[in-house]
Design an enzyme around this catalytic site. Structure first.
Site, mmCIF file in Angstrom:
data_model
loop_
_atom_site.group_PDB
_atom_site.id
_atom_site.type_symbol
_atom_site.label_atom_id
_atom_site.label_comp_id
_atom_site.label_asym_id
_atom_site.label_seq_id
_atom_site.Cartn_x
_atom_site.Cartn_y
_atom_site.Cartn_z
ATOM 1 N N GLU A 25 0.831 -1.205 0.000
ATOM 2 C CA GLU A 25 0.000 0.000 0.000
ATOM 3 C C GLU A 25 0.871 1.263 0.000
ATOM 4 O O GLU A 25 0.495 2.289 -0.569
ATOM 5 C CB GLU A 25 -0.879 0.033 1.258
ATOM 6 C CG GLU A 25 -1.852 -1.120 1.399
ATOM 7 C CD GLU A 25 -2.354 -1.314 2.838
ATOM 8 O OE1 GLU A 25 -3.350 -2.030 3.009
ATOM 9 O OE2 GLU A 25 -1.753 -0.783 3.794
ATOM 10 N N THR A 77 -6.005 -0.342 3.351
ATOM 11 C CA THR A 77 -7.140 -1.070 2.792
ATOM 12 C C THR A 77 -8.062 -1.506 3.935
ATOM 13 O O THR A 77 -7.659 -1.508 5.098
ATOM 14 C CB THR A 77 -6.664 -2.294 1.992
ATOM 15 O OG1 THR A 77 -5.792 -3.057 2.807
ATOM 16 C CG2 THR A 77 -5.948 -1.867 0.727
ATOM 17 N N LYS A 90 -14.019 -2.039 7.867
ATOM 18 C CA LYS A 90 -13.342 -2.765 8.950
ATOM 19 C C LYS A 90 -11.864 -2.851 8.614
ATOM 20 O O LYS A 90 -11.510 -3.275 7.508
ATOM 21 C CB LYS A 90 -13.999 -4.149 9.004
ATOM 22 C CG LYS A 90 -13.312 -5.211 9.795
ATOM 23 C CD LYS A 90 -14.095 -6.522 9.681
ATOM 24 C CE LYS A 90 -13.422 -7.646 10.445
ATOM 25 N NZ LYS A 90 -12.200 -8.133 9.798
ATOM 26 N N ASP A 91 -11.017 -2.438 9.561
ATOM 27 C CA ASP A 91 -9.570 -2.502 9.292
ATOM 28 C C ASP A 91 -8.834 -3.042 10.504
ATOM 29 O O ASP A 91 -9.457 -3.552 11.442
ATOM 30 C CB ASP A 91 -9.028 -1.126 8.862
ATOM 31 C CG ASP A 91 -8.754 -0.218 10.057
ATOM 32 O OD1 ASP A 91 -9.317 -0.458 11.152
ATOM 33 O OD2 ASP A 91 -7.957 0.732 9.911
ATOM 34 N N MET A 92 -7.487 -2.896 10.504
ATOM 35 C CA MET A 92 -6.702 -3.447 11.604
ATOM 36 C C MET A 92 -5.824 -2.396 12.299
ATOM 37 O O MET A 92 -4.969 -2.762 13.104
ATOM 38 C CB MET A 92 -5.836 -4.608 11.089
ATOM 39 C CG MET A 92 -6.676 -5.770 10.586
ATOM 40 S SD MET A 92 -5.724 -7.135 9.880
ATOM 41 C CE MET A 92 -4.862 -7.749 11.306
ATOM 42 N N GLU A 93 -6.018 -1.122 11.968
ATOM 43 C CA GLU A 93 -5.162 -0.087 12.584
ATOM 44 C C GLU A 93 -5.903 1.183 13.028
ATOM 45 O O GLU A 93 -5.476 1.838 13.993
ATOM 46 C CB GLU A 93 -4.051 0.362 11.597
ATOM 47 C CG GLU A 93 -2.961 -0.647 11.331
ATOM 48 C CD GLU A 93 -3.316 -1.619 10.216
ATOM 49 O OE1 GLU A 93 -4.212 -1.281 9.404
ATOM 50 O OE2 GLU A 93 -2.734 -2.715 10.163
ATOM 51 N N ASP A 138 -12.240 -6.044 0.082
ATOM 52 C CA ASP A 138 -13.084 -7.241 0.196
ATOM 53 C C ASP A 138 -14.425 -6.864 0.817
ATOM 54 O O ASP A 138 -14.514 -5.921 1.599
ATOM 55 C CB ASP A 138 -12.381 -8.315 1.050
ATOM 56 C CG ASP A 138 -11.837 -7.741 2.353
ATOM 57 O OD1 ASP A 138 -10.747 -7.147 2.329
ATOM 58 O OD2 ASP A 138 -12.531 -7.852 3.379
HETATM 59 N N1 ADE Z 1 -8.026 -4.940 5.486
HETATM 60 C C1 ADE Z 1 -8.531 -5.278 4.299
HETATM 61 N N2 ADE Z 1 -9.615 -6.063 4.444
HETATM 62 C C2 ADE Z 1 -9.812 -6.218 5.770
HETATM 63 C C3 ADE Z 1 -10.761 -6.913 6.552
HETATM 64 N N3 ADE Z 1 -11.737 -7.615 5.993
HETATM 65 N N4 ADE Z 1 -10.632 -6.849 7.894
HETATM 66 C C4 ADE Z 1 -9.644 -6.140 8.467
HETATM 67 N N5 ADE Z 1 -8.724 -5.472 7.781
HETATM 68 C C5 ADE Z 1 -8.807 -5.495 6.439
#
Ligand code: ADE
Length: 269
Positions: A40, A118, A201-204, A227
């Site tokens: 990214e 993303t 929804k992400d992770m950060e 996604d």
């Molecule tokens: N980054 C990209 N797609 C994700 C998802 N489904 N959940 C968490 N982080 C993401």
């Protein structure tokens, strides 16, 4: 004449308000872009002709990478948390995100943070692959503490800076962002996500927002959808399949946002 305790308090509040309004009127000059994955980050590094910093602003031995350069009237710093020293994969997730945000803000004193990356999107909230979202709110969906008040602390829901003029001018969708340390979604996560009216929804994101609030730096969140979480494809497969193409959409959104920010102060965004 000695000031009364409540007069002192009023003076301090006035001073804080004055500082806030001065920074709102100051033209933005230094921005900090936090991006978790190399795939990214590199298109953005190339787009703005940023160079890797040889004199580390970070403690010796950490894998975090700083790219920087001047673009138009802006000093751009892009921080990528690097790769895990044992496994060689990107340092994704909330732990690395909060550490690099903290260290970067202390070292670089940015006027504005942009957390870009993303995300999974919810089609029920109008998200499609490749959409770029600006977050209006953030929360955590995997911090469950079923004790009064700690439950709210765990969720950590907060409004974030969501610039209205930027939204009007650029082709971005807006929605609530929910953060957790897993790519997939457990039934518990799903319940929290649905309760929170989440679009992406992400992770950060919520981790960056926490640190930004702690250090009183405004932060915005730009997330491009790789996604469809409430679709029928397995998330990991769909994410990997779309990562490179969606990264181009993310890059495009970041350039638009940076161009919009250039020459403006916070209150004009
Ligand atoms: N980054 C990209 N797609 C994700 C998802 N489904 N959940 C968490 N982080 C993401």
């Amino acid at each position: 004449m000695a000031l009364h305790e409540d007069q002192i308090q009023v003076t301090e509040v006035e001073k804080a308000m004055e500082t806030a309004s001065t920074s709102e009127k100051k033209t933005i000059s230094t921005i900090l872009i936090i991006i978790a994955m190399q795939t990214e980050a590199l298109p953005v590094v190339n787009r703005f002709h940023l160079s890797e910093d040889p004199d580390d602003v970070f403690p010796k031995g950490v894998p975090w990478v700083r790219y920087h350069g001047i673009y138009k009237d802006l000093h751009i710093n892009l921080i990528w948390p690097g790769k895990d020293s044992l496994l060689g994969v990107d340092n994704v997730g909330t732990v690395s995100a909060s550490l690099v945000t903290y260290a970067s803000v202390l070292a670089l004193k940015p006027d504005l943070i942009i957390n870009a990356g993303t995300a999974g999107g919810f089609k029920a909230k109008g998200a499609c692959i490749g959409d770029a979202f600006l977050a209006s709110d953030v929360a955590f969906h995997d911090r469950r503490i079923p004790i009064p008040v700690f439950d709210l602390y765990g969720i950590g829901a907060r409004k974030v800076f969501c610039p209205s003029n930027m939204l009007k001018e650029l082709n971005l969708k807006v929605g609530k962002l929910s953060t957790g340390d897993s790519l997939d979604m457990s039934p518990h996560d799903e319940a929290s996500i649905l309760a929170n009216d989440t679009s992406i929804k992400d992770m950060e994101g919520a981790a960056v927002a926490y640190v930004a609030d702690l250090l009183s730096v405004p932060a915005i969140f730009i997330k491009a959808v790789t996604d469809v979480v409430d679709g029928d494809k397995p998330t990991a497969e769909e994410f990997l399949q779309n990562l490179v193409t969606v990264t181009a959409a993310l890059d495009h959104a970041i350039v638009q946002v940076v161009d919009f920010i250039n020459g403006k102060c916070l209150s004009e965004l």
